[in-house]
Structure formats: C-alpha cells, structure tokens
Design a protein around this motif. Structure first.
Motif, PDB file in Angstrom:
ATOM      1  N   GLN A  20      14.626 -28.610   8.577  1.00 21.53           N
ATOM      2  CA  GLN A  20      14.986 -28.209   7.219  1.00 21.53           C
ATOM      3  C   GLN A  20      16.021 -29.144   6.577  1.00 21.53           C
ATOM      4  N   PHE A  21      16.649 -29.999   7.371  1.00 27.69           N
ATOM      5  CA  PHE A  21      17.719 -30.854   6.845  1.00 27.69           C
ATOM      6  C   PHE A  21      17.277 -31.729   5.678  1.00 27.69           C
ATOM      7  N   PRO A  22      16.123 -32.425   5.758  1.00 27.37           N
ATOM      8  CA  PRO A  22      15.768 -33.295   4.621  1.00 27.37           C
ATOM      9  C   PRO A  22      15.682 -32.543   3.295  1.00 27.37           C
ATOM     10  N   GLU A  23      15.077 -31.370   3.299  1.00 27.64           N
ATOM     11  CA  GLU A  23      14.935 -30.614   2.056  1.00 27.64           C
ATOM     12  C   GLU A  23      16.272 -30.062   1.578  1.00 27.64           C
ATOM     13  N   PHE A  24      17.078 -29.538   2.505  1.00 22.05           N
ATOM     14  CA  PHE A  24      18.381 -29.020   2.099  1.00 22.05           C
ATOM     15  C   PHE A  24      19.239 -30.141   1.521  1.00 22.05           C
ATOM     16  N   SER A  25      19.235 -31.302   2.171  1.00 23.15           N
ATOM     17  CA  SER A  25      20.061 -32.406   1.670  1.00 23.15           C
ATOM     18  C   SER A  25      19.569 -32.879   0.305  1.00 23.15           C
ATOM     19  N   GLN A  26      18.265 -32.800   0.075  1.00 17.53           N
ATOM     20  CA  GLN A  26      17.738 -33.170  -1.241  1.00 17.53           C
ATOM     21  C   GLN A  26      18.205 -32.170  -2.299  1.00 17.53           C
ATOM     22  N   TYR A  28      20.853 -30.269  -2.135  1.00 17.03           N
ATOM     23  CA  TYR A  28      22.295 -30.464  -2.307  1.00 17.03           C
ATOM     24  C   TYR A  28      22.542 -31.647  -3.245  1.00 17.03           C
ATOM     25  N   THR A  29      21.807 -32.736  -3.020  1.00 18.73           N
ATOM     26  CA  THR A  29      21.979 -33.936  -3.845  1.00 18.73           C
ATOM     27  C   THR A  29      21.640 -33.651  -5.301  1.00 18.73           C
ATOM     28  N   GLN A  30      20.604 -32.855  -5.539  1.00 18.75           N
ATOM     29  CA  GLN A  30      20.256 -32.503  -6.924  1.00 18.75           C
ATOM     30  C   GLN A  30      21.372 -31.691  -7.576  1.00 18.75           C
ATOM     31  N   ARG A  31      21.901 -30.725  -6.858  1.00 19.52           N
ATOM     32  CA  ARG A  31      23.013 -29.930  -7.406  1.00 19.52           C
ATOM     33  C   ARG A  31      24.255 -30.794  -7.606  1.00 19.52           C
ATOM     34  N   LEU A  32      24.492 -31.697  -6.673  1.00 23.04           N
ATOM     35  CA  LEU A  32      25.620 -32.616  -6.783  1.00 23.04           C
ATOM     36  C   LEU A  32      25.480 -33.468  -8.043  1.00 23.04           C
ATOM     37  N   GLY A  33      24.271 -33.939  -8.308  1.00 23.24           N
ATOM     38  CA  GLY A  33      24.034 -34.723  -9.521  1.00 23.24           C
ATOM     39  C   GLY A  33      24.354 -33.942 -10.779  1.00 23.24           C
ATOM     40  N   GLY A  34      23.958 -32.670 -10.809  1.00 22.35           N
ATOM     41  CA  GLY A  34      24.270 -31.828 -11.965  1.00 22.35           C
ATOM     42  C   GLY A  34      25.768 -31.626 -12.133  1.00 22.35           C
ATOM     43  N   ALA A  35      26.465 -31.424 -11.021  1.00 24.13           N
ATOM     44  CA  ALA A  35      27.922 -31.245 -11.083  1.00 24.13           C
ATOM     45  C   ALA A  35      28.600 -32.515 -11.575  1.00 24.13           C
ATOM     46  N   VAL A  36      28.153 -33.663 -11.073  1.00 26.39           N
ATOM     47  CA  VAL A  36      28.744 -34.940 -11.499  1.00 26.39           C
ATOM     48  C   VAL A  36      28.486 -35.166 -12.983  1.00 26.39           C
ATOM     49  N   ASP A  37      27.288 -34.863 -13.457  1.00 25.26           N
ATOM     50  CA  ASP A  37      26.987 -35.031 -14.890  1.00 25.26           C
ATOM     51  C   ASP A  37      27.920 -34.185 -15.744  1.00 25.26           C
ATOM     52  N   GLU A  38      28.137 -32.942 -15.348  1.00 24.81           N
ATOM     53  CA  GLU A  38      29.002 -32.058 -16.138  1.00 24.81           C
ATOM     54  C   GLU A  38      30.465 -32.510 -16.075  1.00 24.81           C
ATOM     55  N   LEU A  39      30.910 -32.884 -14.882  1.00 28.77           N
ATOM     56  CA  LEU A  39      32.296 -33.366 -14.770  1.00 28.77           C
ATOM     57  C   LEU A  39      32.486 -34.656 -15.564  1.00 28.77           C
ATOM     58  N   GLN A  40      31.468 -35.508 -15.577  1.00 27.11           N
ATOM     59  CA  GLN A  40      31.561 -36.749 -16.355  1.00 27.11           C
ATOM     60  C   GLN A  40      31.739 -36.430 -17.836  1.00 27.11           C
ATOM     61  N   ARG A  41      31.026 -35.425 -18.327  1.00 21.83           N
ATOM     62  CA  ARG A  41      31.194 -35.016 -19.727  1.00 21.83           C
ATOM     63  C   ARG A  41      32.619 -34.573 -20.008  1.00 21.83           C
ATOM     64  N   VAL A  42      33.203 -33.784 -19.107  1.00 23.46           N
ATOM     65  CA  VAL A  42      34.576 -33.288 -19.298  1.00 23.46           C
ATOM     66  C   VAL A  42      35.563 -34.455 -19.291  1.00 23.46           C
ATOM     67  N   LEU A 110      27.983 -34.283   2.267  1.00 21.87           N
ATOM     68  CA  LEU A 110      27.504 -32.972   1.831  1.00 21.87           C
ATOM     69  C   LEU A 110      28.651 -31.977   2.011  1.00 21.87           C
ATOM     70  N   ARG A 111      29.818 -32.349   1.545  1.00 24.15           N
ATOM     71  CA  ARG A 111      31.042 -31.646   1.938  1.00 24.15           C
ATOM     72  C   ARG A 111      31.628 -30.706   0.895  1.00 24.15           C
ATOM     73  N   ASP A 112      31.099 -30.687  -0.297  1.00 23.63           N
ATOM     74  CA  ASP A 112      31.702 -29.822  -1.301  1.00 23.63           C
ATOM     75  C   ASP A 112      31.260 -28.386  -1.034  1.00 23.63           C
ATOM     76  N   PRO A 113      32.202 -27.497  -0.680  1.00 24.75           N
ATOM     77  CA  PRO A 113      31.811 -26.139  -0.295  1.00 24.75           C
ATOM     78  C   PRO A 113      31.160 -25.350  -1.430  1.00 24.75           C
ATOM     79  N   GLU A 114      31.580 -25.574  -2.653  1.00 26.49           N
ATOM     80  CA  GLU A 114      31.015 -24.864  -3.794  1.00 26.49           C
ATOM     81  C   GLU A 114      29.552 -25.256  -3.999  1.00 26.49           C
ATOM     82  N   ILE A 115      29.278 -26.544  -3.969  1.00 23.32           N
ATOM     83  CA  ILE A 115      27.912 -27.023  -4.170  1.00 23.32           C
ATOM     84  C   ILE A 115      27.037 -26.636  -2.978  1.00 23.32           C
ATOM     85  N   TRP A 120      22.702 -23.510  -0.728  1.00 24.96           N
ATOM     86  CA  TRP A 120      22.247 -22.619   0.338  1.00 24.96           C
ATOM     87  C   TRP A 120      21.691 -21.313  -0.234  1.00 24.96           C
ATOM     88  N   GLU A 121      22.346 -20.783  -1.291  1.00 23.23           N
ATOM     89  CA  GLU A 121      21.869 -19.553  -1.926  1.00 23.23           C
ATOM     90  C   GLU A 121      20.460 -19.726  -2.482  1.00 23.23           C
TER      91      GLU A 121
END
Length: 170
Positions: A20-26, A28-42, A110-115, A120-121
C-alpha cells in the motif's frame, strides 16, 4: 507446521501492508501539493503587502511585531507559516522528483502529521495493480515471513516449546 503457517500469515500481512505504500505516498504527495499551493498564496500575499508599504518580509514581520500584543502574535504566526511553507515546499520538491521506489527511501519527507492524518483518513487500501505495488508487496511478504519466523523461533528458545522432553532444561 504451525511455525510455517504463522510465518506465512506474517508474510501475507507484510505483503498486504507494504504493497500500500506507493499509493499512500502518492496521496500524501497530492495533499502536500495542495497545502504548499495554499501556503504559497498566503506568503505571496504577505510579501506583496510588505512590498506595497516599502518593506521586505523580514522588515514587515519586525514592523508587525512592534504593533502591540496582537501584532506580535500575528508576526509569530506568520513566521511559523513561512517556515512551514518552506519546509513543505522542500518536501514536495524531493517527493515530486522521486519515483515510487525512491519515495520509500525518502519516507522522512512524509513527515507532516496534519497532512499524513488527512491522507490516512481519505485513504482506501486497494489491490496493487502496478509493478511497484507488486515489488513492495513481495518485499513486505519476505520481511513479514522473516519477522514472524524469527519471533516464533525466539519464543521457542525462551519457553522451550517444541523441544523433546529429554532436551528441555530443568
């Protein structure tokens, strides 16, 4: 016979988990990208507001922190936001350059606990239908088999189970 059955169960559990690791890491990376995009806007808006008043980011943070208790709290929050943006951006860059096998080596990104919690949810395990899923599954099977076998051998040595009566230490 029981040892082999338990080792097989350990191998299957390892295969199911690690595949399951490849899919979970993918995900996570997608969510990470969304978080980075939003933080970049701020951060970009903050930098633009600072520039509009003739300040750079550091100057704006200093100016904000001298504006009373609220300003000081807001400056501290903005510093944390900028630091998180920079950390997550670096993680995203590393993960985007990596293939599925390299991502395993970069699991520390893959260390950000919030992401991770949000990924995981939303994550739903699936049968891996990709080459990397099969490789991770096979690796998990071998590791699970070895771990279960080693644990059972250790328990046998500690408890003396499986020895003939003449071999048992009294």
């Amino acid at each position: 016979m029981t040892l082999r059955t338990i080792a097989l169960a350990g191998g299957l559990a390892g295969a199911a988990g690690l595949s399951q690791f490849p899919e979970f890491s993918q995900q996570y990376t997608q969510r990470l990208g969304g978080a980075v995009d939003e933080l970049q806007r701020v951060v970009t808006r903050f930098d633009a507001d600072a520039a509009a008043t003739g300040l750079d980011r550091a100057g704006a943070l200093t100016d904000l922190s001298t504006g009373g208790a609220f300003g000081a709290q807001r400056a501290a929050t903005m510093r944390e936001t900028v630091a998180r943006y920079e950390r997550l951006s670096a993680d995203l860059a590393a993960l985007e350059r990596a293939g599925p096998f390299t991502r395993a080596r970069l699991a520390g990104h893959l260390r950000d606990p919030e992401i991770a919690a949000r990924a995981w949810e939303a994550y739903r395990p699936a049968v891996p239908a990709t080459f990397e899923g099969a490789v991770f599954g096979g690796t998990g099977f071998v590791l699970g088999w070895l771990a279960a076998g080693a644990l059972l051998r250790l328990l046998r040595r500690m408890t003396g189970l499986g020895r003939k009566r003449s071999e048992r230490v009294i």
